[in-house]
Write a protein that holds these residues in place. Sequence first.
Motif, PDB file in Angstrom:
ATOM      1  N   UNK A 256       0.431  -1.308   0.477  1.00 46.15           N
ATOM      2  CA  UNK A 256       0.068  -0.336  -0.288  1.00 46.15           C
ATOM      3  C   UNK A 256       0.699   1.402  -0.225  1.00 46.15           C
ATOM      4  N   UNK A 257       1.257   2.111   1.459  1.00 45.16           N
ATOM      5  CA  UNK A 257       2.041   3.511   1.175  1.00 45.16           C
ATOM      6  C   UNK A 257       2.800   3.615   0.753  1.00 45.16           C
ATOM      7  N   UNK A 258       3.542   1.494   1.213  1.00 48.76           N
ATOM      8  CA  UNK A 258       5.854   2.046  -0.153  1.00 48.76           C
ATOM      9  C   UNK A 258       5.347   2.221  -1.546  1.00 48.76           C
ATOM     10  N   UNK A 259       4.244   1.618  -2.521  1.00 51.97           N
ATOM     11  CA  UNK A 259       3.931   1.437  -3.781  1.00 51.97           C
ATOM     12  C   UNK A 259       3.037   3.325  -4.076  1.00 51.97           C
ATOM     13  N   UNK A 260       2.654   3.417  -2.951  1.00 50.57           N
ATOM     14  CA  UNK A 260       1.885   4.370  -3.757  1.00 50.57           C
ATOM     15  C   UNK A 260       0.510   3.884  -3.924  1.00 50.57           C
ATOM     16  N   UNK A 261      -0.153   3.148  -3.340  1.00 52.60           N
ATOM     17  CA  UNK A 261      -1.481   2.057  -3.571  1.00 52.60           C
ATOM     18  C   UNK A 261      -2.041   1.725  -2.363  1.00 52.60           C
ATOM     19  N   UNK A 262      -3.432   1.398  -2.369  1.00 54.89           N
ATOM     20  CA  UNK A 262      -4.203   1.243  -1.220  1.00 54.89           C
ATOM     21  C   UNK A 262      -4.647   0.526   0.090  1.00 54.89           C
ATOM     22  N   UNK A 263      -4.358   0.881   1.228  1.00 52.95           N
ATOM     23  CA  UNK A 263      -4.973   0.239   1.955  1.00 52.95           C
ATOM     24  C   UNK A 263      -5.556  -0.778   1.732  1.00 52.95           C
ATOM     25  N   UNK A 264      -6.311  -1.919   1.765  1.00 54.55           N
ATOM     26  CA  UNK A 264      -7.406  -2.877   1.833  1.00 54.55           C
ATOM     27  C   UNK A 264      -9.129  -2.188   2.495  1.00 54.55           C
ATOM     28  N   UNK A 275     -18.380  -5.293  -5.969  1.00 52.65           N
ATOM     29  CA  UNK A 275     -17.569  -5.742  -7.095  1.00 52.65           C
ATOM     30  C   UNK A 275     -17.272  -7.248  -5.980  1.00 52.65           C
ATOM     31  N   UNK A 276     -16.349  -6.910  -4.829  1.00 54.91           N
ATOM     32  CA  UNK A 276     -16.088  -7.663  -4.337  1.00 54.91           C
ATOM     33  C   UNK A 276     -14.567  -8.036  -4.760  1.00 54.91           C
ATOM     34  N   UNK A 277     -13.659  -7.340  -5.896  1.00 54.23           N
ATOM     35  CA  UNK A 277     -12.762  -7.718  -6.354  1.00 54.23           C
ATOM     36  C   UNK A 277     -11.785  -6.324  -5.274  1.00 54.23           C
ATOM     37  N   UNK A 278     -10.733  -6.855  -4.789  1.00 50.85           N
ATOM     38  CA  UNK A 278      -9.598  -5.758  -4.086  1.00 50.85           C
ATOM     39  C   UNK A 278      -8.732  -5.265  -5.410  1.00 50.85           C
ATOM     40  N   UNK A 279      -9.050  -3.449  -5.450  1.00 52.22           N
ATOM     41  CA  UNK A 279      -7.951  -3.100  -5.797  1.00 52.22           C
ATOM     42  C   UNK A 279      -7.027  -1.983  -5.339  1.00 52.22           C
ATOM     43  N   UNK A 280      -6.310  -2.351  -6.026  1.00 53.51           N
ATOM     44  CA  UNK A 280      -4.528  -1.872  -5.430  1.00 53.51           C
ATOM     45  C   UNK A 280      -3.249  -2.210  -5.672  1.00 53.51           C
ATOM     46  N   UNK A 281      -2.357  -2.804  -5.125  1.00 54.26           N
ATOM     47  CA  UNK A 281      -0.899  -1.970  -5.236  1.00 54.26           C
ATOM     48  C   UNK A 281      -0.109  -3.984  -5.651  1.00 54.26           C
ATOM     49  N   UNK A 282       0.619  -4.696  -5.976  1.00 48.10           N
ATOM     50  CA  UNK A 282       1.537  -5.968  -5.640  1.00 48.10           C
ATOM     51  C   UNK A 282       2.782  -5.436  -5.289  1.00 48.10           C
ATOM     52  N   UNK A 283       3.708  -5.677  -4.634  1.00 50.25           N
ATOM     53  CA  UNK A 283       4.921  -5.952  -4.407  1.00 50.25           C
ATOM     54  C   UNK A 283       5.161  -6.727  -4.366  1.00 50.25           C
ATOM     55  N   UNK A 284       6.910  -6.720  -5.461  1.00 50.03           N
ATOM     56  CA  UNK A 284       7.316  -8.050  -5.107  1.00 50.03           C
ATOM     57  C   UNK A 284       9.209  -7.662  -5.233  1.00 50.03           C
ATOM     58  N   UNK A 285       9.689  -8.931  -4.640  1.00 52.75           N
ATOM     59  CA  UNK A 285      11.096  -8.989  -4.514  1.00 52.75           C
ATOM     60  C   UNK A 285      11.967  -9.812  -5.623  1.00 52.75           C
ATOM     61  N   UNK A 286      12.454  -9.407  -5.704  1.00 52.70           N
ATOM     62  CA  UNK A 286      13.392 -10.230  -6.615  1.00 52.70           C
ATOM     63  C   UNK A 286      14.892 -10.423  -6.085  1.00 52.70           C
TER      64      UNK A 286
END
Length: 352
Positions: A256-264, A275-286
């Motif tokens: 959410x906050x780290x990548x400028x997107x929404x909290x739940x 609609x029930x579909x969560x909207x926002x971000x995903x953070x992936x580290x490699x």
Amino acid sequence: MIANPSYTRLTNTMSKNITLTLTQVHDLAQSALQAQGFSAAQAGAIAATITKAERDECKSHGLFRVPFYVKALANPETDASAQPQLSSLAGSVVRVDAKHGFCPLALQTGLPALADKAREQGIAALAINNAYNIAALWPEVEELAEQGLVAMAFTCANAYVAPAGGTKPVFGTNPMAFSWPRHNRPPLVFDQASSASARGEIQLHLRDGHQLPEGWAIDAEGNPTTDPQAALDGAQLPFGGYKGSAIALMVELLAGALIGDLFSFESSERDIHGSGAPFGGEFVLAINPAQLQQPGSDQEGYLSHAETLFERILQQEGTRLPGDRRFAARQVTASRGVEIPQQLHETIQEYI
Ligand code: NDP
């Protein structure tokens, strides 16, 4: 005709199953989604994750999800034809703007760039923004580990889970996934909700007329419940009390906050169409483990070192490694196909 995807209790129809090949699973999902207005690219990416879930017997993210994807279109902000946009934010950071489309296509767009950056830089991050995410996270971390990388992924959901000590939903079920590469065998992968159960598991219990295990949820008055509908109307509980609550909090901050997107809770508040579909971000580290080894050491020693830990665990009866159930399932489903409820098959065919 659009069938109602609400979670109605199915009674004796649940006893009838049909068998599909994995190709049939993919084609069914893709055709249904395209018939409902998804572009070929969005539908194809979603169908691929649904097929992987059926292949690995992760039923809560298999064909069961098709009605959820269709229901997400009730929200006029959703773009079922969105073309995700990839950009490079820094030497080791990439972003994909999903443009109100769905996460699987955004991941297809961003993962190759993330892997390239991790190999170059040692560690890299992918921020996916503006995505609807109702999928499991293990496919993305598994794909990265198959390329020799260590990976982690995090996403928020809608507000379903009460913080430790509370009774009202604030957190999502907030999964986190981790993967570790292995020589000549599938990676080690875990992918778990920070709630006592994934929401899909509660929906499956409701569909099948089963009571929930104790400790999964409280009702709208804050009392413990094993009734799936009361749980959906009340709040889910974090796993392990305040410890799972802290993990859920971390996931909110990372995805959410780290990548400028929404909290739940912000995603829930936006979902005025239900609609029930969560909207926002995903953070992936490699992470490229080869670049973290001590100078002069065997540059692939981390792989054999990790195996000594896995062997030590597996020496004990009753243990297994996370991911092994899925890998065992895929050995069987490739030839035998998968079973799905006939009712679910009929529901999906009505979309076409
Ligand atoms: P589970 O509790 O079923 O499993 C969590 C992990 O534990 C899996 O990696 C599983 O491996 C492993 N595991 C289970 N039993 C054992 C055991 N006895 N020994 C060792 N490892 C074990 O998953 P959840 O119900 O928490 O989550 C299910 C899915 O829901 C996840 O894929 C998650 O990403 C998804 N989800 C998605 C959300 C979204 O908004 N997009 C929200 C919340 C959840 P294995 O797979 O091999 O069984």
